[in-house]
Motif scaffolding. Structure first.
Motif, PDB file in Angstrom:
ATOM      1  N   ASP A  19      32.579  32.203  36.460  1.00 53.17           N
ATOM      2  CA  ASP A  19      33.638  32.234  37.470  1.00 53.17           C
ATOM      3  C   ASP A  19      34.647  31.115  37.285  1.00 53.17           C
ATOM      4  N   HIS A  22      37.741  28.847  31.497  1.00 54.29           N
ATOM      5  CA  HIS A  22      39.004  29.150  30.845  1.00 54.29           C
ATOM      6  C   HIS A  22      38.946  28.509  29.470  1.00 54.29           C
ATOM      7  N   TYR A 162      32.176  33.366  27.606  1.00 54.89           N
ATOM      8  CA  TYR A 162      33.417  33.542  28.358  1.00 54.89           C
ATOM      9  C   TYR A 162      34.610  32.834  27.730  1.00 54.89           C
ATOM     10  N   VAL A 168      37.700  37.650  30.521  1.00 52.88           N
ATOM     11  CA  VAL A 168      38.608  37.258  31.598  1.00 52.88           C
ATOM     12  C   VAL A 168      39.943  37.982  31.462  1.00 52.88           C
ATOM     13  N   GLY A 171      40.538  41.260  33.006  1.00 49.24           N
ATOM     14  CA  GLY A 171      40.671  41.310  34.458  1.00 49.24           C
ATOM     15  C   GLY A 171      39.370  41.181  35.224  1.00 49.24           C
ATOM     16  N   ASN A 172      38.291  40.874  34.529  1.00 47.39           N
ATOM     17  CA  ASN A 172      36.998  40.749  35.203  1.00 47.39           C
ATOM     18  C   ASN A 172      36.930  39.456  36.014  1.00 47.39           C
ATOM     19  N   LYS A 173      36.410  39.560  37.219  1.00 49.03           N
ATOM     20  CA  LYS A 173      36.298  38.412  38.123  1.00 49.03           C
ATOM     21  C   LYS A 173      34.848  37.984  38.354  1.00 49.03           C
ATOM     22  N   SER A 174      33.909  38.740  37.834  1.00 50.59           N
ATOM     23  CA  SER A 174      32.499  38.424  38.045  1.00 50.59           C
ATOM     24  C   SER A 174      31.791  38.328  36.700  1.00 50.59           C
TER      25      SER A 174
END
Length: 233
Positions: A19, A22, A162, A168, A171-174
């Motif tokens: 979560d 980056h 990740y 990411v 568009g995945n948020k989980s």
């Protein structure tokens, strides 16, 4: 905290780091603007610890008064999670900080000890091998927790999925739960034969993924030098 708190906490952290991930450097940012392993791990641990403490307080009918956001500190979380109703000692906070340091050094270790390991970084579409590393790590964490060998458990946390994939960007948020479920199929993978990226423009290398890849929702991973030419448009 009691050992049952630690069990919940360690396993939760192992599957929830995504979560907050980056593009980043392992421990220190040369320009001071990048997010590092240290920053991400600290933020994730504090948030997840606070969430576990909040849920346990609710189940036990206790008040929990702490806003869970990115402004959390070790001292704030330690105090909020205390079940004694008194101020926590300096030693407790130092021990908590040391525990977190074990975790972010473990995360950074992946980029040092396993720098050339495709499966540790999911490079060259090595999703199966990468998942094997993660599931083995989660099993090791759980085994360490059962033995109350918490330091060993913390050192087994760490992976690069990740930051080395386009999860990411899709568009995945989980979290990608399939990575901790070896019985589930790995789907929508780009594969080595599919062109995935183009040459970077600018220092941040933004928008280098091919539009078709994103439109089709294909998951791709970091590309090593040996196969870079093959994946460039």
């Amino acid at each position: 905290m009691a050992s049952r708190h630690t069990v919940v906490f360690l396993v939760a952290v192992a599957i929830s780091l995504s979560d907050f991930i980056h593009s980043f450097q392992p421990l220190f940012s040369p320009d001071g603007n990048s997010t590092t392993h240290r920053d991400i791990t600290l933020r994730a641990v504090l948030r997840k610890t606070a969430e576990v403490c909040r849920d346990m307080a609710a189940s036990e009918g206790r008040d929990f008064r702490l806003t869970i956001d990115d402004s959390l500190s070790t001292d704030k979380v330690q105090r909020a999670c205390s079940t004694t109703g008194t101020s926590t000692s300096l030693l407790s906070t130092v021990l908590f900080q040391t525990s977190i340091a074990n975790m972010y050094f473990s995360n950074a270790k992946v980029d040092v000890v396993f720098a050339l390991s495709e499966k540790h970084h999911f490079d060259d579409e090595t999703f199966q091998g990468g998942r094997d590393v993660i599931t083995a790590g989660v099993a090791a964490v759980k085994a360490s927790v059962k033995l109350e060998s918490f330091v060993a458990g913390r050192w087994n946390l760490g992976q690069d999925f990740y930051s080395h994939s386009n999860w990411v960007e899709l568009g995945n948020k989980s979290p990608y739960s399939t990575l901790i479920s070896p019985d589930q199929p790995l789907e929508n993978l780009a594969g080595l034969s599919v062109p995935t990226c183009r040459n970077c423009t600018g220092g941040k290398c933004e928008n280098n993924l091919l539009p078709d890849l994103l439109q089709q929702g294909l998951l791709t991973s970091g590309t090593s030098t040996s196969s870079l030419q093959q994946n460039l448009q």
